[in-house]
Design an enzyme around this catalytic site. Sequence first.
Site, PDB file in Angstrom:
ATOM      1  N   HIS A 271      -1.032  10.416   1.120  1.00  0.00           N
ATOM      2  CA  HIS A 271      -1.792   9.082   0.880  1.00  0.00           C
ATOM      3  C   HIS A 271      -0.981   8.054   0.589  1.00  0.00           C
ATOM      4  O   HIS A 271      -0.128   8.102  -0.281  1.00  0.00           O
ATOM      5  CB  HIS A 271      -3.027   9.322  -0.054  1.00  0.00           C
ATOM      6  CG  HIS A 271      -2.991   9.831  -1.270  1.00  0.00           C
ATOM      7  ND1 HIS A 271      -2.314  11.084  -1.425  1.00  0.00           N
ATOM      8  CD2 HIS A 271      -3.078   9.259  -2.537  1.00  0.00           C
ATOM      9  CE1 HIS A 271      -2.193  11.236  -2.997  1.00  0.00           C
ATOM     10  NE2 HIS A 271      -2.168  10.046  -3.455  1.00  0.00           N
ATOM     11  N   LEU A 272      -1.155   6.929   1.012  1.00  0.00           N
ATOM     12  CA  LEU A 272      -0.542   5.608   0.945  1.00  0.00           C
ATOM     13  C   LEU A 272      -1.543   4.875  -0.215  1.00  0.00           C
ATOM     14  O   LEU A 272      -2.443   4.553   0.291  1.00  0.00           O
ATOM     15  CB  LEU A 272      -0.011   4.897   2.017  1.00  0.00           C
ATOM     16  CG  LEU A 272       0.708   3.506   1.986  1.00  0.00           C
ATOM     17  CD1 LEU A 272       1.436   3.572   3.379  1.00  0.00           C
ATOM     18  CD2 LEU A 272      -0.315   2.160   1.862  1.00  0.00           C
TER      19      LEU A 272
ATOM     20  N   ASN B 224       3.586   8.528  -3.221  1.00  0.00           N
ATOM     21  CA  ASN B 224       4.179   9.564  -4.242  1.00  0.00           C
ATOM     22  C   ASN B 224       4.084  10.915  -3.524  1.00  0.00           C
ATOM     23  O   ASN B 224       3.368  11.339  -2.717  1.00  0.00           O
ATOM     24  CB  ASN B 224       2.848   9.641  -5.224  1.00  0.00           C
ATOM     25  CG  ASN B 224       2.969   8.280  -6.092  1.00  0.00           C
ATOM     26  OD1 ASN B 224       3.864   7.694  -6.380  1.00  0.00           O
ATOM     27  ND2 ASN B 224       1.679   8.156  -6.412  1.00  0.00           N
TER      28      ASN B 224
END
Length: 118
Positions: A104-105, A91
């Site tokens: 961040h994944l 996001n």
Amino acid sequence: MSDATTSCLFCRIVAGEVPADVVRRDDRTVAFRDVTPKAPTHILVVPIEHTENAAATAAADPTLVGALVLAAAEVAAGEGIADSGYRLVLNTGADAGQTVFHTHLHLLGGEPQGWPIG
């Protein structure tokens, strides 16, 4: 740490100042379980170096985005979801749902992931 990183939750997790269930760490990334999981397996993979979002990370170091994906694939294998499948979500920005402004994944799996997301 700069002012931005001292107030960043994920920077504090990376530094070990905030406890987290870390499942993988290397010299570029850290992976830990999400405290509010949206799937049976919900793990966040973050770069150790602070960048605000995926676009900023790609601009600063395009290879780091690949390192996040490779780390997520290793975690998925370790969690036993690599063969059944998993979703990776990045996001970027508040309108996309980003609430912590450190790249961040999200690694989501352990059950079928519906479409559309949400």
